[in-house]
Enzyme design. Structure first.
Site, PDB file in Angstrom:
ATOM      1  N   GLN A  58      44.584  42.719  39.406  1.00 27.13           N
ATOM      2  CA  GLN A  58      44.167  42.737  38.009  1.00 27.13           C
ATOM      3  C   GLN A  58      42.744  43.279  37.839  1.00 27.13           C
ATOM      4  O   GLN A  58      42.103  43.046  36.823  1.00 27.13           O
ATOM      5  CB  GLN A  58      44.257  41.329  37.411  1.00 27.13           C
ATOM      6  CG  GLN A  58      45.680  40.798  37.358  1.00 27.13           C
ATOM      7  CD  GLN A  58      45.761  39.470  36.645  1.00 27.13           C
ATOM      8  OE1 GLN A  58      45.635  39.387  35.425  1.00 27.13           O
ATOM      9  NE2 GLN A  58      45.971  38.399  37.402  1.00 27.13           N
ATOM     10  N   ARG A  61      51.111  40.038  30.459  1.00 29.44           N
ATOM     11  CA  ARG A  61      50.685  39.296  29.265  1.00 29.44           C
ATOM     12  C   ARG A  61      51.898  38.693  28.558  1.00 29.44           C
ATOM     13  O   ARG A  61      51.753  37.794  27.737  1.00 29.44           O
ATOM     14  CB  ARG A  61      49.973  40.207  28.258  1.00 29.44           C
ATOM     15  CG  ARG A  61      48.679  40.896  28.702  1.00 29.44           C
ATOM     16  CD  ARG A  61      47.709  39.988  29.372  1.00 29.44           C
ATOM     17  NE  ARG A  61      47.901  39.996  30.825  1.00 29.44           N
ATOM     18  CZ  ARG A  61      47.431  39.079  31.652  1.00 29.44           C
ATOM     19  NH1 ARG A  61      46.777  38.052  31.184  1.00 29.44           N
ATOM     20  NH2 ARG A  61      47.635  39.165  32.959  1.00 29.44           N
ATOM     21  N   ASP A 110      34.984  32.769  38.555  1.00 27.19           N
ATOM     22  CA  ASP A 110      36.311  33.219  38.141  1.00 27.19           C
ATOM     23  C   ASP A 110      36.314  34.739  38.000  1.00 27.19           C
ATOM     24  O   ASP A 110      35.266  35.367  37.822  1.00 27.19           O
ATOM     25  CB  ASP A 110      36.667  32.565  36.805  1.00 27.19           C
ATOM     26  CG  ASP A 110      38.141  32.712  36.448  1.00 27.19           C
ATOM     27  OD1 ASP A 110      38.934  33.144  37.311  1.00 27.19           O
ATOM     28  OD2 ASP A 110      38.497  32.397  35.300  1.00 27.19           O
ATOM     29  N   GLU A 111      37.493  35.341  38.072  1.00 28.04           N
ATOM     30  CA  GLU A 111      37.665  36.790  37.910  1.00 28.04           C
ATOM     31  C   GLU A 111      36.719  37.553  38.839  1.00 28.04           C
ATOM     32  O   GLU A 111      36.060  38.516  38.455  1.00 28.04           O
ATOM     33  CB  GLU A 111      37.421  37.209  36.449  1.00 28.04           C
ATOM     34  CG  GLU A 111      38.280  36.495  35.426  1.00 28.04           C
ATOM     35  CD  GLU A 111      39.734  36.967  35.424  1.00 28.04           C
ATOM     36  OE1 GLU A 111      40.095  37.798  36.270  1.00 28.04           O
ATOM     37  OE2 GLU A 111      40.491  36.487  34.561  1.00 28.04           O
ATOM     38  N   LYS A 129      45.416  29.460  37.204  1.00 31.33           N
ATOM     39  CA  LYS A 129      44.107  29.431  37.867  1.00 31.33           C
ATOM     40  C   LYS A 129      43.066  28.652  37.060  1.00 31.33           C
ATOM     41  O   LYS A 129      42.215  27.981  37.651  1.00 31.33           O
ATOM     42  CB  LYS A 129      43.614  30.845  38.156  1.00 31.33           C
ATOM     43  CG  LYS A 129      43.209  31.670  36.943  1.00 31.33           C
ATOM     44  CD  LYS A 129      42.739  33.043  37.370  1.00 31.33           C
ATOM     45  CE  LYS A 129      42.411  33.925  36.182  1.00 31.33           C
ATOM     46  NZ  LYS A 129      41.265  33.457  35.391  1.00 31.33           N
ATOM     47  N   THR A 130      43.137  28.734  35.727  1.00 30.29           N
ATOM     48  CA  THR A 130      42.169  27.993  34.914  1.00 30.29           C
ATOM     49  C   THR A 130      42.329  26.492  35.149  1.00 30.29           C
ATOM     50  O   THR A 130      41.354  25.755  35.285  1.00 30.29           O
ATOM     51  CB  THR A 130      42.351  28.316  33.420  1.00 30.29           C
ATOM     52  OG1 THR A 130      42.185  29.721  33.224  1.00 30.29           O
ATOM     53  CG2 THR A 130      41.344  27.564  32.570  1.00 30.29           C
TER      54      THR A 130
END
Length: 741
Positions: A260, A618, A229-230, A42-43
């Site tokens: 998340q 992770r 974002d997020e 996504k980044t």
């Protein structure tokens, strides 16, 4: 002014993107929801989309990109520069708080309450100020020990003192009724100090936007293309701010993953992302489900857990990566053996498989779990760092000099002034200081305003002549430093402060008196000067206030050096946004993970499951899960059950159907002889031979007694126990202490 259409070559922007990523990058106008699974790039997509906006003629001046850490913002800006060069430098790419702090420097004076040289109280200072309010109101400190959290929650929900007072008209709660005077007094003190806390930064921007439509329109015209974002982690204030800014052009791109969303406990509202299509009916929705980070096995485990949540949008991560190694699970006899087992495996990974310590992270649900691992790692010689522990900027000497800078920038700041007025010691007694502070408070003035006015200072009764002389000298020094600040870079100003205040002299004299720890304090201050110099070089046009914003808004994740050769120890929540080749998720037990506070609340339990999903994803190559049969809780040994989340992982994901890790490699760990604590030899739970289970089978559980199998899903069995107090349980048949009858 728009750039020339198609001025840039977009080949590099789209190179290597998958079809869904390309679709997201190519969507420029109108609302866009990108549901981006863990490790789905996504980044990169956000960065490439911003680059494509500029390539298609959108001015960087009109682009605003919000991230949740300064580190992520810097990384995205660096990537964008590589794609399109210098135009990327003009994009506003920052956190919500950093963006709002800079905006308030320009606009806050319309409130008539604060000036643009306001200072930002960090969390510790804010809590101390609220504690002062509780004392001043003669309320019970124990009852109102969490008043800071309550007030923070009110601000994050855009509830000011007036709205809160209205909500209390029919309230009967003693706590709620008395929070109001604390809240009111706290805000009064902030106003008098020309200070804002973290929550105020967004709160006041929203307040200004609503009260002054012309200011809102100015920023709507400025930021015609917005990305956040997020988005699943936004709270009410952030949600309202975002939608106010995007209301005119509706070119809003939000990126996130409801699976998340793990910060509900601090105000994040997952409904913001779940309801995006309701807020923007014309929104385009794109799912990024291809994971580039983890193995197939790790993703299968994560998907197996998260699919048990009801409140989610269906999504299934997949990857073209190898299947990878199976997950290693071990239930240890107790938490000491758990730490020993993990330490031994870390040493094996480094010695036998060429892992570096920086490749490894250990994740736990609560901070208290770190102690046993720290002790064991020290004994074993394993280098580690606690992420979220004492930060560089939280060290006393750094906070002291930052307090000097705050007072220099904002002479009305009594909070920071009281920290430094006797540091170094100046013989300014507390009794006299309190008299002066009370006098200033009664007039609504700062301490320095009173001291600088001979007439006012003369009206303060009870002050000794020595105190009056000393406080005047202190005020003169601050005024001198304030003048010096106008012509000095921040790093040079800090050097002057260290000399003029006598702080450096104090440290060096203490070293001569045998206080060697002050050597490291001086080294930390030298590092601080270096960081300020780097800031000045990177942002030559920024002011002292901008530097203080930067320091105040640094987060734990901004200070994580992922390349430093140390094992990272952190909570699951602190690990958000990070990734490691090998991850140990420890303490996978009922009442620990999931946490005991969540067991009677379906929404809280689902958030715990999302936290587990985050923990697993992770990991890139290796995932270890550990649990303890017994654990010390409040000084007492308590029997523990394996977390329900372990039973939700498909059995084929585990080594030998959830066996312990190979005994030769991990179960014989002993710390070095010189530091060996008692009872260090780990004991793994024995695994019963494979048993085929069918619905209707009877069994005997070592703890819960007789039961009947009602459902079988691979190794996961559902058992109805004869004891009504036990009820129905889901068990992993390969590890549960059961015998088939």
């Amino acid at each position: 002014m728009n750039l020339e259409q198609n001025f840039f070559d977009t080949t590099e922007i789209f190179r290597g993107l998958n079809p869904e990523q390309k679709e997201a990058v190519n969507h420029l106008d109108g609302p866009l929801l990108i549901m981006a699974g863990a490790g789905s790039g996504k980044t990169r997509v956000l960065t490439c989309r911003i680059a494509n906006l500029i390539a298609q003629g959108i001015s960087p001046w009109n682009i605003l990109a919000i991230t949740f850490t300064n580190k992520a913002a810097a990384e995205m800006k660096s990537r964008a520069e590589k794609l399109i060069g210098s135009p990327a430098r003009n994009i506003i790419l920052s956190t919500f708080h950093s963006f709002c702090a800079r905006l308030l420097r320009r606009e806050i004076e319309v409130t008539g309450t604060f000036t643009k040289n306001f200072t930002i109280c960090d969390a510790g200072t804010s809590k101390a100020l609220i504690r002062q309010c509780v004392e001043q109101l003669k309320l019970d400190e124990k009852i109102f020990s969490n008043a800071n959290l309550t007030i923070s929650d009110l601000k994050n929900n855009l509830i000011d003192t007036e709205l809160f007072a209205e909500s209390l008209l029919t309230a009967t709660s003693f706590y709620k009724k008395n929070i109001l005077p604390i809240y009111e007094l706290y805000q009064k003190k902030l106003r008098e100090n020309n200070s804002l806390d973290f929550d105020d930064l967004i709160f006041f921007v929203v307040k200004i936007f609503k009260a002054y439509p012309e200011i809102l329109e100015k920023y709507q015209e400025r930021f015609q293309y917005i990305s956040v974002d997020e988005y699943q982690d936004t709270n009410v204030a952030q949600y309202v701010l975002t939608n106010l800014l995007a209301a005119k052009y509706k070119n809003l791109c939000v990126v996130g993953d409801a699976d998340q969303s793990i910060y509900g406990w601090r105000g994040a509202d997952m409904r913001n992302i779940l309801n995006f299509e309701r807020d923007y009916p014309q929104a385009r929705v794109i799912k990024l489900e291809q994971n580039y980070r983890s193995t197939k096995t790790i993703l299968a485990a994560a998907n197996g857990v998260i699919q048990n949540n009801i409140d989610r949008k269906p999504k299934n991560l997949w990857t073209q990566n190898d299947r990878g190694e199976k997950i290693k699970f071990v239930q240890c006899a107790d938490d000491r053996r758990e730490a020993a087992i993990v330490a031994r495996e870390i040493l094996r990974l480094v010695e036998d498989e060429n892992f570096s310590y920086s490749d490894i992270a250990l994740l736990y649900r609560t901070n208290a779990q770190s102690r046993m691992f720290e002790e064991t790692f020290m004994s074993a010689g394993i280098p580690y760092v606690i992420v979220g522990g004492l930060k560089f900027y939280d060290r006393k000497e750094i906070k002291d000099i930052v307090a000097y800078l705050h007072v220099i920038a904002n002479p009305r700041d009594n909070v920071h002034l009281m920290r430094i007025i006797n540091t170094p010691r100046r013989g300014l007694g507390l009794t006299n200081l309190n008299r002066l502070a009370e006098f200033a408070d009664a007039l609504g003035l700062s301490i320095l305003e009173v001291v600088s006015d001979a007439r006012l200072l003369g009206q303060v009764g009870g002050l000794t002549q020595r105190f009056r002389s000393g406080i005047k000298n202190f005020a003169a020094m601050i005024m001198s430093l304030t003048e010096a600040a106008k012509n000095l870079s921040v790093d040079k100003l800090i050097s002057v402060v260290l000399d003029e205040s006598g702080y450096l002299k104090m440290l060096r004299e203490a070293v001569e008196d045998g206080k060697d720890e002050n050597i490291s304090r001086e080294e930390n201050l030298s590092e601080f000067v270096g960081s300020a110099k780097e800031f000045s070089q990177l942002r030559p046009d920024d002011t002292l206030e901008d530097f203080l914003n930067h320091v105040a808004l640094i987060t734990d994740l901004d200070t994580v050096d992922e390349k430093e050769s140390l094992v990272k120890l952190m909570t699951v929540h602190a690990a958000k946004g990070l990734e490691f080749p090998a991850v140990f998720v420890v303490g996978m037990e009922e009442k620990l993970f999931p946490h005991a506070n969540s067991l009677d609340n379906d929404a809280a339990l689902e958030e715990e499951r999302r936290a587990c999903y985050v923990a697993f994803t992770r990991a890139e190559k290796k995932l270890y899960i550990t649990a303890a049969e017994e654990r010390m809780v409040f000084g007492k040994s308590r029997r523990q059950e394996i977390s329900r989340f372990v039973s939700e992982i498909p059995s084929e994901c585990f080594v030998d159907r959830v066996s312990s890790v190979p005994k030769k490699k991990i179960l014989t760990y002993k710390p070095p002889t010189a530091h060996r604590p008692a009872q260090t030899k780990p004991v793994a739970k024995k695994i019963s031979p494979t048993v085929v289970w069918r619905a209707g089978d009877r069994l005997n559980h070592k703890k819960w007694g007789l039961g009947t199998v009602t459902e079988v899903q691979g190794a996961l069995i559902t058992v109805a126990f004869s004891n009504p107090q036990i009820g129905t349980k889901k068990l992993m048949s390969t590890i549960a202490p059961v015998n088939k009858i």
